[in-house]
Design a protein around this motif. Structure first.
Motif: not given
Length: 128
Positions: A60-68
């Protein structure tokens, strides 16, 4: 008498990274466009970051980084894989550089319109 400074204004290219003089401008811009497409698909499918992570094999933290837009650690290859895991078709087209063009060959990413994406998603999730 006014004490205003004149500010010189330049017309931007379409690529902010080129405007900033980055040597990897085309790749950086391509990665941003791919990440934007991933974020759009996640939003259209109403996926949580955790759900998207399971599909794309990311935490999830990698998805968050990607989304930002924090794309350190996301290569073009990795972003393309994320798109295919989200059910997106990726087509790479290689052509000859325009004859006589003084510009170097380049990398570009062409994204479908949002209407086309929404239509495709509705088709995929339509009850039978």
């Amino acid at each position: 008498m006014s004490n205003k400074e004149e500010i010189e204004v330049y017309q931007s290219s379409e690529n902010i990274f080129a405007d900033l003089g980055r040597s990897d401008a085309e790749e950086a811009f391509a990665r941003v466009k791919l990440a934007s497409q991933i974020a759009d698909v996640i939003a259209i499918r109403n996926l949580t970051q955790a759900e998207a992570g399971v599909i794309m094999h990311l935490d999830q933290p990698k998805v968050s980084a990607l989304m930002r837009g924090r794309l350190a650690g996301f290569s073009l290859d990795r972003l393309l894989r994320c798109l295919t895991l989200l059910g997106q078709e990726v087509e790479i087209i290689i052509t000859d550089k325009a004859s006589g063009s003084p510009l170097p060959a380049h990398i570009s990413v062409v994204l479908p319109s949002m209407a086309a994406i929404i239509n495709e998603m509705q088709t995929l999730h339509r009850p039978t």
